[in-house]
Write a protein that holds these residues in place. Structure first.
Motif, short mmCIF file in Angstrom:
data_model
loop_
_atom_site.label_atom_id
_atom_site.label_comp_id
_atom_site.label_asym_id
_atom_site.label_seq_id
_atom_site.Cartn_x
_atom_site.Cartn_y
_atom_site.Cartn_z
N VAL A 88 -2.80 0.99 5.17
CA VAL A 88 -1.41 0.69 5.48
C VAL A 88 -1.04 -0.65 4.85
CG1 VAL A 88 -2.08 -0.39 7.67
CG2 VAL A 88 0.27 0.39 7.34
N LEU A 89 0.18 -0.70 4.35
CA LEU A 89 0.68 -1.91 3.69
C LEU A 89 2.02 -2.26 4.31
CD1 LEU A 89 0.07 -3.91 1.39
CD2 LEU A 89 1.39 -2.42 -0.12
N ASP A 90 2.11 -3.42 4.90
CA ASP A 90 3.34 -3.85 5.55
C ASP A 90 4.32 -4.38 4.51
OD1 ASP A 90 5.04 -4.34 7.69
OD2 ASP A 90 4.41 -6.44 7.81
N VAL A 91 5.55 -3.85 4.52
CA VAL A 91 6.59 -4.28 3.59
C VAL A 91 7.46 -5.32 4.30
CG1 VAL A 91 8.53 -3.53 2.16
CG2 VAL A 91 6.58 -2.00 2.50
N PRO A 92 7.53 -6.55 3.81
CA PRO A 92 8.28 -7.59 4.50
C PRO A 92 9.79 -7.34 4.45
CG PRO A 92 7.49 -8.39 2.39
CD PRO A 92 6.87 -7.04 2.59
N PHE A 116 1.97 3.76 3.45
CA PHE A 116 0.60 4.24 3.61
C PHE A 116 0.14 4.84 2.28
CE2 PHE A 116 2.48 4.24 7.75
CZ PHE A 116 1.48 3.87 8.62
N TYR A 117 -1.05 4.46 1.84
CA TYR A 117 -1.56 4.97 0.57
C TYR A 117 -3.06 5.22 0.69
CZ TYR A 117 -3.62 0.38 -0.42
OH TYR A 117 -4.39 -0.76 -0.37
N GLN A 118 -3.57 6.03 -0.27
CA GLN A 118 -4.99 6.36 -0.30
C GLN A 118 -5.45 6.44 -1.75
OE1 GLN A 118 -6.01 10.07 1.56
NE2 GLN A 118 -8.20 9.59 1.66
N VAL A 119 -6.60 5.83 -2.03
CA VAL A 119 -7.16 5.86 -3.38
C VAL A 119 -7.87 7.20 -3.57
CG1 VAL A 119 -8.78 4.79 -4.96
CG2 VAL A 119 -7.43 3.36 -3.42
N LEU A 120 -7.48 7.91 -4.62
CA LEU A 120 -8.10 9.19 -4.94
C LEU A 120 -9.06 9.08 -6.11
CD1 LEU A 120 -4.99 11.56 -4.65
CD2 LEU A 120 -6.68 10.97 -2.90
N THR A 125 7.19 -0.69 -3.94
CA THR A 125 7.90 -0.17 -2.77
C THR A 125 9.16 -0.98 -2.50
OG1 THR A 125 5.78 0.54 -1.83
CG2 THR A 125 7.67 0.42 -0.34
N MET A 126 9.09 -2.29 -2.58
CA MET A 126 10.25 -3.13 -2.30
C MET A 126 11.37 -2.90 -3.31
SD MET A 126 8.42 -6.72 -1.17
CE MET A 126 9.99 -7.52 -0.84
N THR A 127 11.02 -2.80 -4.58
CA THR A 127 12.07 -2.58 -5.58
C THR A 127 12.73 -1.22 -5.41
OG1 THR A 127 10.35 -1.81 -7.12
CG2 THR A 127 11.02 -4.12 -7.27
N ASN A 128 11.96 -0.21 -5.08
CA ASN A 128 12.54 1.12 -4.88
C ASN A 128 13.37 1.18 -3.60
OD1 ASN A 128 11.63 3.37 -6.93
ND2 ASN A 128 9.89 2.00 -6.70
N ILE A 129 13.00 0.42 -2.58
CA ILE A 129 13.84 0.34 -1.38
C ILE A 129 15.20 -0.24 -1.74
CG2 ILE A 129 14.13 -0.89 0.81
CD1 ILE A 129 11.19 -0.48 1.34
N ARG A 130 15.22 -1.30 -2.52
CA ARG A 130 16.50 -1.87 -2.94
C ARG A 130 17.31 -0.89 -3.79
NH1 ARG A 130 13.38 -6.68 -3.61
NH2 ARG A 130 13.14 -6.24 -5.83
N THR A 131 16.61 -0.15 -4.66
CA THR A 131 17.32 0.78 -5.54
C THR A 131 17.92 1.94 -4.76
OG1 THR A 131 15.84 0.23 -7.37
CG2 THR A 131 17.08 2.29 -7.53
#
Length: 316
Positions: A70-74, A93-97, A117-123
């Motif tokens: 899990v990665l917290d987005v500020p 949430f991500y997983q290395v394959l 993730t942050m840039t796509n949230i803004r977009t």
């Protein structure tokens, strides 16, 4: 007894072999993958369990966590399409394959995912109105997941979920939205009241129409009955039946007297004829009945060839 130079060399060689064996054995814990580099180049990936490498030419490169993380987005401020400034934070949430791709295709995997993730949230959220942001959060999450996962696919990872945790519009905007919501609710209430009044008026009009239709139908039936009775009397008159004429005249005469006497506007009724006229008419009706229904024989049939009764009339 002393050791010769050959014996010492053998001992040193055995000691070095033991050290190399210990250095070449690698135990990988569950949930992790290790990359192996030979002279700085990736050669293979070590999976969980006991593994052996050549410690002289090979070494462990990156130790990749293969579990879902899990990665917290500020929180960041976003300007929507209708120029509203809102604060948005989320979680990814991500997983290395593929451990090799995650280790060598990008530098700083978590930092890369966070910025992506942050840039796509803004977009994504910047292309929507404020009302859409507040009411279509599931659609926003689904769109963000698709975009971020497609962008992160070359890194050998899978973005499993992207969730918007909170959307915080300014306080004055929240107050304005509250007033707008109250106005909208009042509008709906007024519309519902008007619809109810309209429906009641329609039902009342339909009731009046049904009542008028029933009254007209009753009058029509009464008129049909009156016409039928008149037709019967007319046929009797056409056949020369004087009794029917006397009965018809006496009936109408009596009904007219009843209407005059039952009037609520008059306490005293002035008659332009003698009272004996009504009595005489009633006597005529009685004589008609006796002549019609009284027979000579036991069967009560009318006498044949009897003289028709005469209506007594008095001068007014």
């Amino acid at each position: 007894m002393g050791f010769s130079g050959f014996d010492i060399a053998i001992l040193v060689l055995v000691f070095l072999v033991i050290i190399l064996l210990f250095k070449g054995i690698r135990t990988v814990p569950q949930g992790y993958n290790y990359t192996v580099e030979r002279f700085g180049r990736y050669t293979k990936t070590l999976t969980p369990g006991l593994n052996i490498i050549n410690p002289i030419f090979e070494r462990v490169g990156a130790k990749m966590n293969m579990m879902e993380q899990v990665l917290d987005v500020p929180t960041q401020e976003i300007i929507t399409r209708d120029n509203a400034i809102v604060g948005v934070d989320g979680v990814a949430f991500y997983q290395v394959l593929n451990a090799a791709q995650a280790a060598y295709q990008v530098a700083g995997l978590q930092n890369a995912i966070l910025n992506l993730t942050m840039t796509n949230i803004r977009t994504v959220m910047g292309s929507m109105d404020l009302d859409e942001l507040l009411s279509n959060r599931d659609a926003i999450n689904e769109r963000l997941l698709r975009v971020v996962d497609e962008a992160a696919h070359p890194w050998g990872i899978k973005i499993t979920r992207v969730e918007i945790k909170d959307i915080n519009p300014p306080a004055n905007l929240v107050e304005s939205m509250g007033r707008q919501m109250m106005a909208e609710r009042d509008k709906r209430a007024q519309i519902l009241a008007a619809e109810g009044l309209k429906q009641s008026q329609i039902l009342e009009a339909e009731g009046r129409r049904e009542a008028a239709f029933r009254d007209a139908e009753a009058r029509e039936r009464s008129a049909e009955a009156e016409a039928k009775a008149t037709q019967v009397v007319s046929e009797a008159i056409a056949k020369g039946d004087v009794q029917a004429i006397n009965y018809f005249v006496a009936q109408k005469y009596t009904e007219a007297l009843a209407k005059i006497g039952s009037s609520s506007n008059n306490k005293i009724v002035l008659m332009p004829f003698e009272a004996s006229s009504l009595i005489g008419s009633l006597g005529g009706i009685g004589e008609i009945a006796r002549e019609v229904f009284k027979g000579d024989g036991p069967s009560g049939t009318p006498r044949q060839g009897s003289r028709p009764p005469v209506v007594r009339q008095t001068d007014s």
